[in-house]
Design a protein around this motif. Structure first.
Motif, PDB file in Angstrom:
ATOM      1  N   LEU A   1      53.160  12.834  77.257  1.00  0.00           N
ATOM      2  CA  LEU A   1      54.616  12.944  77.140  1.00  0.00           C
ATOM      3  C   LEU A   1      55.324  12.178  78.251  1.00  0.00           C
ATOM      4  CD1 LEU A   1      54.823  16.718  76.149  1.00  0.00           C
ATOM      5  CD2 LEU A   1      55.275  14.743  74.672  1.00  0.00           C
ATOM      6  N   GLU A   2      54.771  12.230  79.458  1.00  0.00           N
ATOM      7  CA  GLU A   2      55.357  11.441  80.553  1.00  0.00           C
ATOM      8  C   GLU A   2      55.306   9.960  80.230  1.00  0.00           C
ATOM      9  OE1 GLU A   2      54.255  14.429  84.298  1.00  0.00           O
ATOM     10  OE2 GLU A   2      53.134  12.569  83.982  1.00  0.00           O
ATOM     11  N   ALA A   3      54.186   9.525  79.650  1.00  0.00           N
ATOM     12  CA  ALA A   3      54.057   8.116  79.288  1.00  0.00           C
ATOM     13  C   ALA A   3      55.146   7.702  78.309  1.00  0.00           C
ATOM     14  CB  ALA A   3      52.678   7.864  78.680  1.00  0.00           C
ATOM     15  N   ALA A   4      55.531   8.631  77.432  1.00  0.00           N
ATOM     16  CA  ALA A   4      56.551   8.339  76.431  1.00  0.00           C
ATOM     17  C   ALA A   4      57.964   8.622  76.928  1.00  0.00           C
ATOM     18  CB  ALA A   4      56.282   9.169  75.172  1.00  0.00           C
ATOM     19  N   GLY A   5      58.100   8.959  78.217  1.00  0.00           N
ATOM     20  CA  GLY A   5      59.422   9.165  78.789  1.00  0.00           C
ATOM     21  C   GLY A   5      59.926  10.588  78.754  1.00  0.00           C
ATOM     22  N   ARG A   6      59.045  11.556  78.478  1.00  0.00           N
ATOM     23  CA  ARG A   6      59.444  12.969  78.463  1.00  0.00           C
ATOM     24  C   ARG A   6      58.906  13.670  79.698  1.00  0.00           C
ATOM     25  NH1 ARG A   6      60.112  15.454  73.546  1.00  0.00           N
ATOM     26  NH2 ARG A   6      60.536  17.317  74.785  1.00  0.00           N
ATOM     27  N   ASN A   7      59.787  14.267  80.483  1.00  0.00           N
ATOM     28  CA  ASN A   7      59.339  15.023  81.641  1.00  0.00           C
ATOM     29  C   ASN A   7      58.777  16.358  81.159  1.00  0.00           C
ATOM     30  OD1 ASN A   7      59.433  16.889  83.985  1.00  0.00           O
ATOM     31  ND2 ASN A   7      60.385  15.125  85.011  1.00  0.00           N
ATOM     32  N   PRO A   8      57.522  16.690  81.506  1.00  0.00           N
ATOM     33  CA  PRO A   8      56.933  17.947  81.017  1.00  0.00           C
ATOM     34  C   PRO A   8      57.675  19.183  81.487  1.00  0.00           C
ATOM     35  CG  PRO A   8      55.539  16.940  82.699  1.00  0.00           C
ATOM     36  CD  PRO A   8      56.572  15.922  82.332  1.00  0.00           C
ATOM     37  N   GLY A   9      58.496  19.040  82.528  1.00  0.00           N
ATOM     38  CA  GLY A   9      59.320  20.174  82.936  1.00  0.00           C
ATOM     39  C   GLY A   9      60.403  20.502  81.923  1.00  0.00           C
ATOM     40  N   ASP A  10      60.709  19.537  81.032  1.00  0.00           N
ATOM     41  CA  ASP A  10      61.701  19.755  79.990  1.00  0.00           C
ATOM     42  C   ASP A  10      61.076  20.189  78.673  1.00  0.00           C
ATOM     43  OD1 ASP A  10      63.817  18.960  81.666  1.00  0.00           O
ATOM     44  OD2 ASP A  10      63.492  16.841  81.188  1.00  0.00           O
ATOM     45  N   VAL A  11      59.752  20.204  78.611  1.00  0.00           N
ATOM     46  CA  VAL A  11      59.061  20.520  77.360  1.00  0.00           C
ATOM     47  C   VAL A  11      58.830  22.017  77.307  1.00  0.00           C
ATOM     48  CG1 VAL A  11      57.014  20.087  75.961  1.00  0.00           C
ATOM     49  CG2 VAL A  11      57.981  18.255  77.359  1.00  0.00           C
ATOM     50  N   ARG A  12      59.645  22.686  76.535  1.00  0.00           N
ATOM     51  CA  ARG A  12      59.558  24.138  76.437  1.00  0.00           C
ATOM     52  C   ARG A  12      60.198  24.575  75.127  1.00  0.00           C
ATOM     53  NH1 ARG A  12      61.807  26.520  81.306  1.00  0.00           N
ATOM     54  NH2 ARG A  12      61.611  24.525  82.385  1.00  0.00           N
ATOM     55  N   HIS A  13      59.829  25.757  74.671  1.00  0.00           N
ATOM     56  CA  HIS A  13      60.431  26.326  73.467  1.00  0.00           C
ATOM     57  C   HIS A  13      61.186  27.598  73.848  1.00  0.00           C
ATOM     58  CE1 HIS A  13      58.664  23.529  70.689  1.00  0.00           C
ATOM     59  NE2 HIS A  13      57.446  23.769  71.155  1.00  0.00           N
ATOM     60  N   GLY A  14      62.193  27.434  74.665  1.00  0.00           N
ATOM     61  CA  GLY A  14      62.985  28.574  75.087  1.00  0.00           C
ATOM     62  C   GLY A  14      62.297  29.465  76.097  1.00  0.00           C
ATOM     63  N   GLY A  15      61.145  29.039  76.606  1.00  0.00           N
ATOM     64  CA  GLY A  15      60.386  29.824  77.566  1.00  0.00           C
ATOM     65  C   GLY A  15      59.842  28.935  78.657  1.00  0.00           C
TER      66      GLY A  15
END
Length: 587
Positions: free
Chosen positions: A273-287
């Motif tokens: 996800l970081e490689a694709a430009g997504r910070n894993p700190g933002d990857v969440r489902h409301g939790g």
């Protein structure tokens, strides 16, 4: 030696070279089946139209085979069609000439595909097929002149050629009509078969014009820093969505959707996800986020491989690895370095130690990075590859890919060691464009991803590393499902979340370490801990030492040391061996 004997000797040599080329391409069982089917179709077309002299679809079928599948399969289709159809018409001294002539038509189709980039309309294809018929006639007229002419003069050849013009014209006109009738349909059918079953892949940059945004990410037309990459699109975008949906409520990821979360799988998904430009700190489902899960599991980050992977994830997320859940992961990693410069005496662990240290802010000239890079270079095998452990074992694609990343990060990108490793990787590309775990095995998505990342780290564009026109980026796209997941291979979809995470790092086209990916809520912010760590080795901007100490050009993803995953890899090998039928023709 007579003209006939000399010509037959040359023909035999040419045919031997052609078939050796085909065998060296290591065709899979599907390639063998398709070549045999097309050769049978071409032979049947010749027999079916026997009442019409020189009017037959054989030449069209052979040319289109080479156009879609590549030169070696095209040659095989033409040569086999000639010898098999002559079982009906009769074998004789003309058979080798026909084999060579139609084999050459197949090669010509492959050349045509490269020149036109597979953008040839119905009329253009018909015109080329007509020319191929005339060229075939020239070869057969040459056979008649050499074998049956008493005087081998140009005037005699012109006389024989003139007598054959009506037959050659009939051949050319018939080819044009057949191509107008079924040429584009056959091209589309073979392309679908190739795309679906990996028979043969070609580079098709022109056909991706409608996916301009995806091209920059998935095909890497330009080597860009992480912060400058466009938002992913196409299959890469679908892969991000697949991973988002696979996240568990605790913030982590399992090997497959619904499986319990582990640090190994969560780390790999986070890197993808970081490689694709997504910070894993933002990857969440409301939790909890992915970083939250890694933090909650921090006490289990003890072995070298887990420490290295976690440092890389945190560096890309903008979280300081020097103070993470009460742990100084960088110091923990440095404690594993041996007096000889290696980390736990293993190539893979040493390679990822270099990448992790560089991601955490260490400069190339730092003693721990410098000594580790020197030890790593000393472990290169005689074949140019690297073993998982130390020099002397069998070289692997995964390990060589990670070593190439580490050599680049350690300041040895342009070294002879790196060049030899690149040659090893390129030499073991399979006919489908992908790469195997070990030379001679079938291709899989993860090994292909490691090869791509290593090649890019060494300065090579993966689209240009191709086997008969097939490249590794195309292979990864070919094993991508509609839901965004990436299959491990054609026959296996095991641990799809893990595989998709690793494939996504390669589709993003940049190896480790990953630069900080800004958070959604504060795009310009960089974690102070990481910024401080990266500034320690760069005293003055613009100075020579600052250039040496600067972090590697922001690049995503690469290969994880697999200390904790060796059992999984062993299980994977056993599963692949049980599920895949391998039928390569090795030299």
């Amino acid at each position: 030696m007579t003209w006939s004997i000399a010509s037959l000797a040359l023909l035999a040599a040419a045919l031997a070279v052609g078939f050796a080329w085909y065998e060296r391409s290591r065709p899979s069982a599907r390639v063998l089946a398709l070549v045999a089917t097309l050769a049978a179709l071409a032979a049947l077309g010749r027999v079916a139209f026997a009442p019409l002299p020189n009017v037959k679809p054989t030449t069209d079928i052979v040319l289109i085979s080479g156009y879609v599948l590549g030169g070696a399969p095209g040659f095989a289709v033409g040569a086999v069609a000639a010898i098999s159809s002559n079982l009906f018409f009769g074998e004789g001294p003309w058979t080798p000439w026909q084999m060579l002539a139609w084999g050459g038509v197949g090669i010509g189709g492959a050349v045509l595909a490269r020149i036109t980039r597979h953008h040839l309309g119905r009329v253009g294809l018909a015109f080329v097929c007509a020319l191929a018929g005339l060229a075939f006639g020239i070869v057969m007229n040459l056979y008649t002149w050499i074998t049956f002419s008493g005087e081998h003069t140009l005037s005699q050849f012109a006389f024989l050629y003139g007598r054959g013009i009506p037959f050659d014209i009939a051949h050319a006109v018939g080819n044009a009509l057949f191509a107008l009738a079924f040429g584009p349909a056959l091209v589309r059918s073979l392309e679908r078969f190739r795309a679906r079953f990996e028979v043969h892949w070609k580079a098709v940059p022109g056909s991706l014009a409608g996916l301009a945004a995806a091209a920059a990410v998935a095909l890497g037309a330009f080597a860009e820093p992480a912060h400058a990459r466009a938002a992913p699109a196409g299959s890469a975008h679908r892969s991000i969505g697949y991973l988002d949906r696979a996240q568990n409520t605790d913030g982590g990821f399992g090997g497959s959707p619904g499986e319990a979360s582990t640090g190994l799988y969560t780390g790999w998904v986070a890197l993808g996800l970081e490689a694709a430009g997504r910070n894993p700190g933002d990857v969440r489902h409301g939790g909890p986020s992915a970083i939250d899960f890694i933090r909650s599991d921090a006490d289990s980050i003890k072995d070298t491989g887990a420490i290295e992977r976690t440092i890389l994830v945190l560096a890309g997320a903008g979280v300081s690895p020097n103070d993470f859940a009460g742990h100084d992961l960088v110091a923990d990693l440095q404690a594993h370095q041996q007096p000889d410069g290696s980390y736990d005496g293993q190539v893979n662990l040493t390679a990822f130690a270099i990448l992790a240290l560089r991601g955490a802010g260490e400069g190339r000239s730092a003693s721990d990075v410098r000594t580790a890079a020197a030890w790593l270079a000393s472990q290169q095998g005689d074949d140019g590859g690297f073993n998982f452990a130390t020099k002397g074992g069998g070289s692997g694609i995964d390990e060589t890919g990670s070593a190439l990343e580490a050599l680049a990060a350690g300041g040895r990108r342009g070294s002879a060691t790196s060049a030899r490793a690149v040659r090893f990787v390129a030499a073991h590309q399979n006919a489908d464009g992908g790469f195997p775990l070990r030379p001679g095995d079938a291709s899989n998505a993860q090994s292909t991803a490691w090869a791509i990342q290593g090649l890019i780290a060494a300065g090579r564009k993966p689209e240009r590393v191709r086997h008969g026109g097939r490249n590794p980026i195309a292979y990864l796209r070919s094993v991508s499902a509609r839901d965004g997941s990436v299959h491990y291979s054609r026959s296996s979809n095991q641990t799809p979340v893990w595989v998709t995470g690793q494939a996504l790092t390669a589709l993003a086209r940049a190896p480790f370490p990953i630069a900080v990916v800004p958070r959604r809520s504060h795009r310009s912010a960089v974690a102070p801990g990481v910024a401080a760590a990266r500034s320690r080795t760069a005293p003055r901007r613009g100075s020579k030492r600052a250039q040496q100490a600067a972090p590697v050009t922001p690049r995503p993803a690469g290969l994880d040391p697999r200390t904790e995953a060796r059992a999984l890899v062993t299980a994977r090998r056993m599963g692949v061996a049980a599920g895949i039928v391998l039928a390569p023709l090795t030299a």
